[in-house]
Design a protein around this motif. Structure first.
Motif, PDB file in Angstrom:
ATOM      1  N   ARG A  70       0.967  -1.018   0.109  1.00  0.00           N
ATOM      2  CA  ARG A  70       0.291  -0.118  -0.059  1.00  0.00           C
ATOM      3  C   ARG A  70       0.913   1.124  -0.154  1.00  0.00           C
ATOM      4  O   ARG A  70       0.185   2.300  -0.156  1.00  0.00           O
ATOM      5  CB  ARG A  70      -0.653  -0.042   1.258  1.00  0.00           C
ATOM      6  CG  ARG A  70      -0.316   0.009   2.967  1.00  0.00           C
ATOM      7  CD  ARG A  70      -1.662  -0.183   3.372  1.00  0.00           C
ATOM      8  NE  ARG A  70      -1.281   0.822   4.695  1.00  0.00           N
ATOM      9  CZ  ARG A  70      -0.733   1.828   5.139  1.00  0.00           C
ATOM     10  NH1 ARG A  70      -0.728   2.746   4.879  1.00  0.00           N
ATOM     11  NH2 ARG A  70      -0.332   1.889   6.745  1.00  0.00           N
ATOM     12  N   TRP A  75      -1.449   3.016  -2.711  1.00  0.00           N
ATOM     13  CA  TRP A  75      -2.836   2.502  -2.549  1.00  0.00           C
ATOM     14  C   TRP A  75      -3.638   2.269  -1.211  1.00  0.00           C
ATOM     15  O   TRP A  75      -3.425   0.937  -0.496  1.00  0.00           O
ATOM     16  CB  TRP A  75      -2.705   1.141  -2.402  1.00  0.00           C
ATOM     17  CG  TRP A  75      -4.200   0.353  -3.385  1.00  0.00           C
ATOM     18  CD1 TRP A  75      -5.464   1.376  -3.785  1.00  0.00           C
ATOM     19  CD2 TRP A  75      -3.570  -0.307  -4.185  1.00  0.00           C
ATOM     20  NE1 TRP A  75      -6.367  -0.216  -3.218  1.00  0.00           N
ATOM     21  CE2 TRP A  75      -5.954  -0.754  -4.563  1.00  0.00           C
ATOM     22  CE3 TRP A  75      -3.540  -1.602  -4.369  1.00  0.00           C
ATOM     23  CZ2 TRP A  75      -6.524  -2.197  -5.060  1.00  0.00           C
ATOM     24  CZ3 TRP A  75      -3.889  -3.409  -4.937  1.00  0.00           C
ATOM     25  CH2 TRP A  75      -5.569  -3.232  -4.800  1.00  0.00           C
ATOM     26  N   LYS A  77      -6.456   2.069   0.505  1.00  0.00           N
ATOM     27  CA  LYS A  77      -7.536   1.152   0.509  1.00  0.00           C
ATOM     28  C   LYS A  77      -6.923  -0.036   1.337  1.00  0.00           C
ATOM     29  O   LYS A  77      -7.822  -1.147   1.313  1.00  0.00           O
ATOM     30  CB  LYS A  77      -8.498   1.687  -0.697  1.00  0.00           C
ATOM     31  CG  LYS A  77      -9.477   2.810  -0.554  1.00  0.00           C
ATOM     32  CD  LYS A  77     -10.419   2.250  -1.604  1.00  0.00           C
ATOM     33  CE  LYS A  77     -11.374   4.026  -1.246  1.00  0.00           C
ATOM     34  NZ  LYS A  77     -12.795   3.905  -1.974  1.00  0.00           N
ATOM     35  N   LEU A  78      -5.483  -0.497   0.345  1.00  0.00           N
ATOM     36  CA  LEU A  78      -5.812  -2.081   1.017  1.00  0.00           C
ATOM     37  C   LEU A  78      -5.303  -2.526   2.404  1.00  0.00           C
ATOM     38  O   LEU A  78      -5.407  -3.572   2.089  1.00  0.00           O
ATOM     39  CB  LEU A  78      -4.359  -1.991   0.116  1.00  0.00           C
ATOM     40  CG  LEU A  78      -4.143  -3.292  -0.106  1.00  0.00           C
ATOM     41  CD1 LEU A  78      -4.680  -4.302  -1.298  1.00  0.00           C
ATOM     42  CD2 LEU A  78      -2.236  -3.524  -1.203  1.00  0.00           C
ATOM     43  N   ARG A 268       2.679   4.569  -9.799  1.00  0.00           N
ATOM     44  CA  ARG A 268       1.433   4.839  -8.723  1.00  0.00           C
ATOM     45  C   ARG A 268       2.377   5.567  -7.688  1.00  0.00           C
ATOM     46  O   ARG A 268       1.118   6.435  -6.487  1.00  0.00           O
ATOM     47  CB  ARG A 268       0.683   3.572  -8.325  1.00  0.00           C
ATOM     48  CG  ARG A 268       0.279   3.254  -9.165  1.00  0.00           C
ATOM     49  CD  ARG A 268      -0.663   2.109  -8.958  1.00  0.00           C
ATOM     50  NE  ARG A 268      -1.989   2.123  -7.733  1.00  0.00           N
ATOM     51  CZ  ARG A 268      -3.463   2.795  -7.759  1.00  0.00           C
ATOM     52  NH1 ARG A 268      -3.424   2.761  -9.007  1.00  0.00           N
ATOM     53  NH2 ARG A 268      -3.270   2.732  -6.182  1.00  0.00           N
TER      54      ARG A 268
END
Length: 304
Positions: A70, A75, A77-78, A268
């Protein structure tokens, strides 16, 4: 209020949690069906038993991969699926134990004796007990009750993962390719935590360096195992890792998978040099805030 595992804290359907929940169920259902249809070979119960032990390790390592992934991929929300992955590992470990008891005709005295006298069974049982303790204390109520002790307790997951991997290697006996591969991934994840603790920025270059180090460590681990367990010279095993004509050894798979973090971070992520990392099933400060305020809504961040 009953909280379903595929709902987020607001009670809305979470696609990520639903996908993880289905993925958690899939191996157990597949092997149960294969066992019922007698499609697991000459020793179906043994095959079922070993598969559940394998998946215990897989989900445990996946739970430890949540925090690095994450942050590498930016990320957030992981984090929603971390506790689910940890509890799934515990569930498969319990199934593994029950199937072992079934393999012993549910002779509990014999089961206890075998665990006591066989070192690899004793190691696996200690890991199971530890996972059960972490699972039982992963609820919101236990987080409130234990306070800072809870954080220290849940750092034991790293040691429990080592025990689970040692059990996996010893149980595999001769061909240790799969346990060496998962041990290599564990080393990569712990290497990332060390980088994070030392404030080494998470960048594509540093992640490639980590992947190379994890691959080399995996090759060394495999060579050491065969040297100690079978007497095969470590140099021959290391040479086999360089001979790609016979297929990729675990070290190359570990390097390749860990190296995927570099382009993922490039696309990302963002550099991250913050200190510290949480243990498995540990919620963030933001997730703990409602508990400190005396509210009891579910905490969805749990695991590392």
């Amino acid at each position: 209020m009953l909280a379903f595992p595929w709902l987020d804290r607001a009670g809305r359907l979470s696609g990520l949690k639903l996908a993880t929940f289905l993925a958690a169920l899939a191996p157990g259902l597949w092997y149960a069906a294969a066992y019922g249809l007698d499609r697991l070979g000459a020793k179906p119960l043994t095959a079922f038993l070993h598969a559940m032990g394998d998946w215990t390790v897989y989900f445990l390592i996946l739970s430890l991969a949540v925090t690095p992934l994450r942050r590498v991929a930016d990320w957030p929300k992981l984090i929603l699926v971390r506790r689910m992955l940890g509890l799934t590992a515990l569930a498969y470990a319990l199934i593994h134990l029950v199937l072992y008891a079934a393999d012993q005709k549910f002779d509990l005295v014999r089961v206890a004796t075998e665990i006591a006298v066989r070192i690899y069974l004793a190691i696996g049982f200690v890991a199971l007990v530890g996972l059960a303790v972490l699972g039982a204390t992963s609820t919101d109520a236990m987080i409130r009750r234990l306070g800072r002790t809870w954080t220290r307790l849940h750092r034991l997951v790293y040691g429990l993962a080592v025990l689970a991997l040692v059990h996996y290697v010893l149980q595999s006996k001769i061909d240790v390719s799969k346990p060496v591969f998962w041990s290599g991934l564990f080393l990569a994840l712990m290497g990332w935590r060390l980088m994070h603790h030392l404030t080494v920025p998470t960048t594509p270059l540093s992640l490639l360096g980590l992947a190379a180090a994890a691959g080399l460590a995996t090759a060394a681990l495999e060579a050491a195992w065969y040297a100690l367990a079978t007497g095969v010279p470590a140099g021959l095993v290391l040479a086999a890792n360089l001979d790609l004509s016979a297929g990729l050894r675990p070290a190359w798979w570990v390097f390749g998978i860990a190296a995927l973090a570099a382009p993922l971070n490039l696309v990302r992520g963002k550099p991250d040099g913050r200190r510290g990392s949480a243990p498995a099933w540990r919620p963030s400060l933001a997730a703990l805030a409602p508990l400190r305020a005396g509210r009891t809504e579910p905490v969805s961040r749990t695991g590392d």
